[in-house]
Motif scaffolding. Structure first.
Motif, short mmCIF file in Angstrom:
data_model
loop_
_atom_site.label_atom_id
_atom_site.label_comp_id
_atom_site.label_asym_id
_atom_site.label_seq_id
_atom_site.Cartn_x
_atom_site.Cartn_y
_atom_site.Cartn_z
N SER A 185 136.80 -14.00 133.26
CA SER A 185 137.58 -13.21 134.22
C SER A 185 137.82 -11.85 133.59
N LEU A 186 137.85 -10.84 134.43
CA LEU A 186 138.06 -9.46 133.99
C LEU A 186 139.37 -8.97 134.58
N ASP A 187 140.32 -8.68 133.71
CA ASP A 187 141.59 -8.12 134.13
C ASP A 187 141.50 -6.60 134.00
N GLN A 188 141.51 -5.92 135.14
CA GLN A 188 141.43 -4.46 135.17
C GLN A 188 142.77 -3.82 135.53
N SER A 189 143.81 -4.65 135.59
CA SER A 189 145.11 -4.17 136.06
C SER A 189 145.75 -3.14 135.13
N ARG A 190 145.30 -3.07 133.90
CA ARG A 190 145.86 -2.11 132.94
C ARG A 190 144.81 -1.08 132.50
N ALA A 191 143.79 -0.87 133.35
CA ALA A 191 142.75 0.10 133.01
C ALA A 191 143.39 1.42 132.62
N PRO A 192 142.86 1.99 131.56
CA PRO A 192 141.58 1.77 130.90
C PRO A 192 141.59 0.73 129.77
N LEU A 245 139.14 -17.49 123.06
CA LEU A 245 139.85 -18.67 122.53
C LEU A 245 139.37 -19.97 123.17
N ARG A 246 138.89 -19.90 124.42
CA ARG A 246 138.52 -21.14 125.14
C ARG A 246 137.04 -21.18 125.52
N THR A 247 136.21 -20.51 124.77
CA THR A 247 134.80 -20.50 125.11
C THR A 247 133.99 -21.29 124.10
N TYR A 301 140.95 -3.05 129.27
CA TYR A 301 140.34 -4.17 129.99
C TYR A 301 140.42 -5.42 129.14
N VAL A 302 140.69 -6.55 129.78
CA VAL A 302 140.74 -7.83 129.08
C VAL A 302 139.77 -8.79 129.76
N ILE A 303 138.81 -9.26 128.99
CA ILE A 303 137.88 -10.26 129.47
C ILE A 303 138.24 -11.57 128.80
N THR A 304 138.50 -12.58 129.62
CA THR A 304 138.85 -13.91 129.11
C THR A 304 137.72 -14.87 129.45
N PHE A 305 137.23 -15.54 128.43
CA PHE A 305 136.13 -16.49 128.59
C PHE A 305 136.67 -17.90 128.64
N ASP A 306 135.98 -18.78 129.37
CA ASP A 306 136.41 -20.18 129.48
C ASP A 306 135.18 -21.07 129.58
N GLY A 307 134.97 -21.89 128.56
CA GLY A 307 133.87 -22.85 128.57
C GLY A 307 132.53 -22.23 128.30
N ALA A 308 131.50 -22.86 128.79
CA ALA A 308 130.12 -22.41 128.60
C ALA A 308 129.64 -21.69 129.85
N ALA A 309 128.74 -20.74 129.65
CA ALA A 309 128.22 -19.96 130.77
C ALA A 309 126.87 -20.46 131.21
N THR A 310 126.62 -20.36 132.49
CA THR A 310 125.25 -20.50 132.98
C THR A 310 124.57 -19.15 132.73
N ASP A 311 123.26 -19.10 132.88
CA ASP A 311 122.56 -17.82 132.71
C ASP A 311 123.06 -16.79 133.72
N ALA A 312 123.30 -17.23 134.95
CA ALA A 312 123.78 -16.31 135.98
C ALA A 312 125.17 -15.78 135.64
N GLU A 313 126.05 -16.64 135.12
CA GLU A 313 127.40 -16.19 134.75
C GLU A 313 127.36 -15.21 133.58
N PHE A 314 126.48 -15.49 132.63
CA PHE A 314 126.37 -14.57 131.49
C PHE A 314 125.85 -13.21 131.96
N ASP A 315 124.90 -13.21 132.87
CA ASP A 315 124.40 -11.96 133.44
C ASP A 315 125.52 -11.20 134.15
N LYS A 316 126.39 -11.91 134.86
CA LYS A 316 127.53 -11.26 135.54
C LYS A 316 128.50 -10.64 134.53
N TYR A 317 128.70 -11.34 133.41
CA TYR A 317 129.56 -10.79 132.34
C TYR A 317 128.95 -9.49 131.83
#
Length: 136
Positions: free
Chosen positions: A5-12, A51-53, A14-30
């Motif tokens: 998930s990408l938290d842009q609420s405090r731009a500039p 912490l949770r990936t 940015y906080v990206i939080t990872f959770d679990g394993a990614a599919t290829d499509a999810e990694f491409d979206k990241y």
């Protein structure tokens, strides 16, 4: 639950939080999400909460490495700093050693908690006269 998930609420900031394993499509979206941040060509700070990936596959590590090389100039010009939040002391140590051997394009730290990451990235941003929002 999505891989990141990408938290842009405090731009500039940015906080990206990872959770679990990614599919290829999810990694491409990241990679697309961080590309959008970098290509704005404005100063930014980034926290990567891992912490949770799960450990990325060799293919994904290679894709990430290629992405870093491709975006090197913009990372040098616009990133005030990136903090990696990693729970495992062994993984933190390994990543820190990699950064000693192959310094990233942007200022980087590897920490164990989100508050440590926020403090570090906030300091880097303030050094560039950028006032980030606070983490909730």
């Amino acid at each position: 639950m999505p891989y990141f998930s990408l938290d842009q609420s405090r731009a500039p900031l940015y906080v990206i939080t990872f959770d679990g394993a990614a599919t290829d499509a999810e990694f491409d979206k990241y990679l697309e999400a961080v590309t959008n941040i970098v290509e704005r060509k404005r100063k930014f700070g980034l926290i990567l909460d891992a912490l949770r990936t799960e450990r990325p596959t060799s293919r994904r590590r290679q894709l990430q490495s290629e992405w870093l090389k491709h975006h090197d100039a913009n990372l040098r010009a616009y990133s005030t700093g990136t903090a990696f939040v990693i729970g495992s002391a062994l993984v933190r140590g390994g990543l820190t050693a990699i950064f000693w051997l192959q310094p990233p394009a942007m200022p980087t730290t590897v920490v164990s908690t989100l508050p440590e990451a926020e403090a570090w990235v906030t300091q880097r941003m303030l050094e560039h006269d950028i006032e980030p929002g606070r983490l909730r």
